[in-house]
Design an enzyme around this catalytic site. Structure first.
Site, short mmCIF file in Angstrom:
data_model
loop_
_atom_site.label_atom_id
_atom_site.label_comp_id
_atom_site.label_asym_id
_atom_site.label_seq_id
_atom_site.Cartn_x
_atom_site.Cartn_y
_atom_site.Cartn_z
N MET A 16 18.27 26.38 58.94
CA MET A 16 18.56 27.23 57.79
C MET A 16 17.21 27.45 57.11
O MET A 16 16.49 26.50 56.81
CB MET A 16 19.56 26.55 56.84
CG MET A 16 19.94 27.43 55.68
SD MET A 16 20.61 29.04 56.18
CE MET A 16 22.31 28.63 56.55
N GLU A 143 9.77 23.48 68.77
CA GLU A 143 10.38 22.86 67.59
C GLU A 143 11.35 21.76 68.00
O GLU A 143 12.06 21.21 67.16
CB GLU A 143 11.05 23.92 66.71
CG GLU A 143 10.02 24.77 65.97
CD GLU A 143 10.61 25.80 65.04
OE1 GLU A 143 11.81 26.09 65.12
OE2 GLU A 143 9.84 26.33 64.22
N ASP A 253 9.67 35.91 67.41
CA ASP A 253 10.91 35.53 68.11
C ASP A 253 11.63 36.78 68.61
O ASP A 253 12.20 36.79 69.70
CB ASP A 253 11.82 34.75 67.16
CG ASP A 253 11.15 33.48 66.65
OD1 ASP A 253 10.39 32.86 67.43
OD2 ASP A 253 11.36 33.13 65.48
#
Ligand code: RIB
Length: 312
Positions: A16, A143, A253
């Site tokens: 988020m 990540e 992305d």
């Protein structure tokens, strides 16, 4: 699913994003008064999955959300964007959070708290190995724990599934990961990191990255466009599309998701990169990370208009 539409599988992060708009990125020790705050889905993995889904190509995501924060919301968002979520698990603790400062000139600075993304161990991806083996292409970023990305690369390599790696955020990658990677897509700062801080011209940087054992390199250079180099020849500058950027978060992305879709649909790498560049250009014209990922029609419209149309 037809044989020609094997899904793209994204093994990656889902966050988020907590976004503060600010006149500029603060200096160390400085406090600035922000102008707006928003909470919006992100994470490099989920952004790439949404980018693929919005383009209407089958996509599945492998990763983890945390029960103590945003789990349902993030999964529902992914699903609504066309992402398969059967490979997603839930763990105790928080989901990943991206703390983002978005400056008035559309640049950004991000700190990611991994949360559940940090719990995606090699064992978690081993449990999803069949999904990875059945993919048309696998997309990863950095990540998740590095050893997990290495494990994904081994599964993909053994199964002959191409791996596109967005080496972000920059981390010391083992040689094996470079060798198991087909396409690597760093931005300018990441490329410099992987070249020991050397600020080389794109042509030279791409050559040195290619020498690490990948099949192809795309250097993402934001408003300058991108530079593509393929093993065995094939180098080209991909010019940028002329758009007015309001938020650059997730642009890279968007590029990766669209590049993967275009390759899966049989476009040659240069045409695929131009298509991806159009997707990234649309994404920067509106706020949000996953929220900004464009539809097929939007990308096709800009792609057909070409790179020379005036800034709007
Ligand atoms: O690439 C942009 C993404 O980086 C953001 O959505 C944020 O969550 C971080 O993962």
């Amino acid at each position: 699913m037809s044989a020609t539409r094997k899904p793209i599988v994204v093994v990656g992060s889902i966050n988020m994003d907590l976004v503060a708009r600010s006149p500029r990125i603060p200096e160390p020790g400085e406090t600035l008064i922000g102008t707006d705050f928003s909470q919006t889905p992100g994470g490099k993995g989920a952004n790439q999955a949404v980018a693929v889904g919005r383009l209407g190509y089958p996509v599945e995501m492998v990763g983890l959300v945390g029960e103590q924060g945003y789990a349902d919301l993030l999964l529902e968002y992914l699903k609504a964007a066309g992402g398969g979520i059967e490979g997603m698990g839930r763990v105790q603790g928080p989901s990943g959070i991206g703390f983002i400062v978005l400056a008035a000139d559309a640049t950004n600075a991000i700190v990611v708290m991994p949360g559940s993304n940090g719990k995606v161990t090699p064992a978690v991806v081993d449990a999803q190995a069949e999904r990875i083996r059945n993919a048309g292409m696998v997309l990863c970023q950095l990540e998740l724990p590095l050893e997990t990305v290495v494990r994904v690369s081994e599964i993909a390599k053994e199964a002959g599934v191409p791996l596109m790696l967005d080496p972000a955020p920059a981390a010391k990658m083992p040689d094996l990961l470079w060798k198991n990677t087909n396409w690597v897509t760093p931005n300018e700062t990441e490329a410099a990191f992987y070249l020991s801080g050397e600020d080389l011209e794109p042509e030279q940087a791409a050559k040195q990255l290619l020498a690490k054992g990948v099949d192809g390199v795309i250097l993402k250079r934001g408003a300058e466009g991108s530079y593509l180099l393929k093993a065995g020849g094939g180098a080209e500058w991909i010019p940028p599309y002329q758009v007015k950027a309001v938020d650059t978060v997730g642009a890279g992305d968007s590029f990766n998701g669209a590049f993967a879709v275009a390759l899966m649909e049989g476009k040659d790498p240069v045409t695929a990169a131009k298509f991806a560049s159009a997707a990234a250009a649309v994404s920067v014209t509106r706020p949000g990370a996953a929220d900004a990922m464009p539809t097929r029609d939007e990308v096709e419209a800009l792609f057909s208009a070409g790179t020379n149309q005036p800034k709007k």
